[in-house]
Design a protein around this motif. Structure first.
Motif, short mmCIF file in Angstrom:
data_model
loop_
_atom_site.label_atom_id
_atom_site.label_comp_id
_atom_site.label_asym_id
_atom_site.label_seq_id
_atom_site.Cartn_x
_atom_site.Cartn_y
_atom_site.Cartn_z
N ASP A 382 0.81 -1.24 0.00
CA ASP A 382 0.00 0.00 0.00
C ASP A 382 0.84 1.28 0.00
OD1 ASP A 382 0.82 0.48 2.64
OD2 ASP A 382 -1.04 -0.26 3.53
N GLY A 383 2.17 1.12 -0.15
CA GLY A 383 3.03 2.29 -0.31
C GLY A 383 3.38 3.03 0.97
N THR A 384 3.16 2.40 2.13
CA THR A 384 3.43 3.10 3.40
C THR A 384 4.74 2.66 4.05
OG1 THR A 384 2.14 1.48 4.66
CG2 THR A 384 0.97 3.43 3.85
N ALA A 385 5.49 1.75 3.43
CA ALA A 385 6.74 1.27 4.04
C ALA A 385 7.80 2.37 3.97
CB ALA A 385 7.24 0.02 3.31
N PRO A 387 11.44 3.94 3.30
CA PRO A 387 12.31 3.62 2.16
C PRO A 387 13.32 2.50 2.45
CG PRO A 387 12.07 5.99 2.36
CD PRO A 387 11.40 5.40 3.56
N ALA A 388 13.97 2.52 3.61
CA ALA A 388 14.96 1.48 3.92
C ALA A 388 14.29 0.12 4.06
CB ALA A 388 15.72 1.84 5.20
N ASP A 389 13.09 0.10 4.65
CA ASP A 389 12.35 -1.16 4.80
C ASP A 389 11.90 -1.69 3.44
OD1 ASP A 389 12.64 -1.04 7.55
OD2 ASP A 389 10.70 -0.06 7.87
N ALA A 390 11.47 -0.77 2.57
CA ALA A 390 11.04 -1.17 1.22
C ALA A 390 12.23 -1.73 0.43
CB ALA A 390 10.43 0.02 0.49
N ALA A 391 13.41 -1.13 0.63
CA ALA A 391 14.61 -1.60 -0.07
C ALA A 391 14.98 -3.00 0.40
CB ALA A 391 15.77 -0.64 0.18
N ALA A 392 14.95 -3.23 1.72
CA ALA A 392 15.27 -4.56 2.26
C ALA A 392 14.27 -5.59 1.75
CB ALA A 392 15.28 -4.53 3.79
N HIS A 393 13.00 -5.20 1.66
CA HIS A 393 11.96 -6.10 1.14
C HIS A 393 12.25 -6.45 -0.32
CE1 HIS A 393 8.09 -6.95 -0.91
NE2 HIS A 393 7.84 -7.64 0.19
N SER A 394 12.58 -5.44 -1.11
CA SER A 394 12.87 -5.66 -2.53
C SER A 394 14.04 -6.63 -2.69
CB SER A 394 13.20 -4.32 -3.20
OG SER A 394 13.69 -4.52 -4.50
N ARG A 395 15.06 -6.49 -1.85
CA ARG A 395 16.25 -7.36 -1.94
C ARG A 395 15.92 -8.79 -1.49
NH1 ARG A 395 19.49 -3.64 -3.36
NH2 ARG A 395 19.56 -1.58 -2.37
N ALA A 396 14.89 -8.92 -0.66
CA ALA A 396 14.49 -10.23 -0.15
C ALA A 396 13.68 -11.01 -1.18
CB ALA A 396 13.70 -10.09 1.14
N VAL A 397 12.81 -10.32 -1.92
CA VAL A 397 11.86 -11.03 -2.78
C VAL A 397 12.33 -11.21 -4.22
CG1 VAL A 397 9.89 -10.28 -1.40
CG2 VAL A 397 10.55 -8.95 -3.42
#
Length: 577
Positions: A382-385, A387-397
């Protein structure tokens, strides 16, 4: 080249530095990052940080459109140092191989692999594939025995005096040995150094003939318990004797391939040979005289430069003591991937800076970690993460090559674990319960919940002690039912009356929390702010009563999940309807 938009996390910052350094040192060439692993035994989750740190940086550089080589040097030509505890198919007879190269030691009994090193490499290679880690593997046995490093060896021998002078600066600076308390394996910190040649910290031998940075493996017994007794730079004739078997021979080093440079010389030689720009190292390398520190000076002798790269902290584990397969061992990536999806394991390494330690959970904590991960997924969606958390998520998936395979319907891990616990391997029962979680959008096949369901089931079966498993009663507890007062009986009636209309996860959650509210004269929809504190006490008492009647304990899986698992008819039977 396009810059990454993910500029807020540690990975991006290192990627910036590595690209800049690579363009300075080797413009136009692929960026080289490196890891080193020794297959001297099970390669554990501490060693995985040695791989994941450069992998994440390399992957970010690939995302920006650059060519990258992630080298993993398999230190399989290292000496076999000790017989590790807890390895199936291995007994004390393996001690007779101590001193041989790892590739000359027999694999554990029953292994399909040709030798010790290949046995432990295979498990790690399989785990790295599941984790989406792309790499170029380099066998140091192949490099040395095929003569790839011959010029480097001759160069090191020619400059042995310079190498000795560098090492001599540190030989008197050894820090006093720390007294180490033996930690239980449940709290152990997994030192990555144990999985690389760094464990040796070997700087060569000095004898009456002088210092030599090269050790031959004996031509008779194959062990490295050898001493170089003479060497001639012009002819490259080298004489050695073996203290293990008494064998002695003279060879020409310009055609001899059965030996290796000592670790403190070998590592910087490889930095120069491969042109490594980025390689992390464990915190143990920060001490004076450690191989990383000394290597920074020795690498110049080979015409190279020390890589940039962080010191990384140890990885801890929780819940290891409950592992049915441990028997004194330490958990490997394969152990973790049996109970968690690759995305979660990648996330644990991506979200913490290398100098921050963290724990990989094998106990109840894994459920909390999964809850945290699912909340992050929702925020990213939903776009509320942040930026650092979104980056870690992107690197995980995902990696630069694409998304990792994922569970189509990622139901809550703790719910899946509860269902697997209660159904004890009956897949039709598990599907029935999971289909009732959301009647408006029922699960049609367990495959929709896989592989997460399989991971949760494996966790229940291997990490939850038998006395904590859930066993639903076959018959009602008539003694307990007879002893209930009118208020308790009324609470059961209110629950039973609402079962049919609330038979879903959300509906049953509302029902079980609402019964004590209704009994106290409030609406079932009343929020905690609208209720007196004693309602919480009443809810706890009500929950404990249901657990005792259903599973003969005061606690258990979340009640809505448990009720769905037991089924309406059986719930009515056990609650005395």
């Amino acid at each position: 080249m396009a810059q990454s938009t993910e500029t807020t996390d540690w990975v991006s910052r290192f990627a910036d530095e590595v690209i800049e350094e690579s363009e300075r040192r080797a413009p136009g060439k692929p960026v080289v990052v490196a890891s080193g692993l020794s297959p001297s035994g099970p390669i554990h989750l501490g060693n995985l940080r040695e791989v994941m740190t450069p992998h994440l940086v390399a992957d970010e550089i690939r995302r920006r459109g650059y060519q990258v080589r992630h080298l993993i040097s398999w230190d399989d030509y290292d000496r076999y140092r000790k017989v590790p505890a807890g390895v199936p198919g291995v007994d004390e007879t393996w001690a007779e191989h101590i001193g041989k190269p790892l590739t000359s030691v027999p694999a554990p009994k029953g292994s399909p692999h040709p030798n010790w090193a290949e046995h432990f490499k295979a498990a790690m290679i399989e785990s790295l594939a599941e984790l989406g880690v792309e790499f170029d593997g380099i066998s140091q046995t192949e490099q040395y025995t095929s003569g790839v490093y011959r010029e480097q060896i001759l160069h090191a021998m020619k400059h042995r005096g310079d190498i000795d002078a560098i090492l001599a600066q540190y030989r008197t600076k050894k820090a006093p040995a720390k007294k180490q308390q033996q930690k239980p394996v449940d709290e152990a910190e997994l030192e990555a150094a144990e999985g690389s040649g760094a464990a040796a910290e070997d700087d060569g031998s000095s004898g009456s003939a002088g210092y030599f940075p090269y050790k031959p493996y004996c031509g008779n017994c194959e062990k490295d318990l050898t001493t170089v007794t003479s060497y001639d730079d012009d002819s490259t004739e080298l004489t050695y004797s073996c203290t293990a078997c008494g064998f002695s021979e003279t060879v020409r080093l310009n055609e001899f391939n059965r030996g290796k440079l000592v670790w403190k010389v070998d590592w910087p030689m490889r930095w120069a040979y491969e042109g490594v720009i980025f390689e992390p190292s464990g915190v143990d390398h920060s001490s004076p005289g450690s191989s990383f520190q000394v290597g920074g000076q020795i690498v110049g002798i080979f015409g190279g430069r020390q890589p940039i790269g962080p010191m990384y902290a140890f990885v801890g584990i929780s819940g290891m003591a409950k592992m049915s397969s441990s028997k004194g061992g330490v958990p490997t990536p394969a152990d973790a991937l049996k109970i968690m999806e690759p995305q979660l394991l990648r996330w644990l390494y991506a979200r913490r800076k290398p100098n921050q330690s963290f724990k990989v959970a094998f106990d109840q904590e894994i459920q909390r970690l999964y809850d945290e991960w699912d909340r992050l997924e929702a925020k990213v969606a939903d776009g509320t993460a942040l930026p650092a958390d979104a980056a870690a998520h992107s690197r995980a998936v995902r990696t630069a090559s694409g998304e990792l395979p994922r569970t189509p319907r990622p139901l809550p891990y703790r719910t899946l674990a509860s269902v697997a616990d209660i159904t004890a391997g009956h897949e039709d029962q598990a599907l029935r319960i999971l289909s009732d979680l959301d009647p408006a959008n029922p699960l049609t096949s367990l495959d929709e919940a896989r592989p997460r369901y399989d991971k949760a089931e494996a966790w229940i079966n291997t990490h939850v002690p038998a006395d904590q498993r859930t066993i639903v009663r076959d018959e009602p507890d008539t003694e307990l039912l007879k002893s209930l007062d009118e208020q308790a009986r009324e609470s059961l009636r209110l629950l039973l009356d609402g079962l049919a209309d609330n038979w879903s996860l959300d509906g049953l959650t509302h029902l079980v929390y609402g019964v004590p509210k209704v009994q106290a004269g409030f609406s079932a929809d009343a929020t905690p702010k609208e209720l007196p504190p004693e309602i919480k006490t009443a809810q706890r008492s009500f929950f404990a009563l249901l657990y005792r009647l259903l599973v003969s304990r005061d606690t258990g899986p979340r009640l809505p999940t448990l009720l769905l698992a037991v089924g309406q008819e059986r719930v009515r039977h056990l609650l005395g309807a």
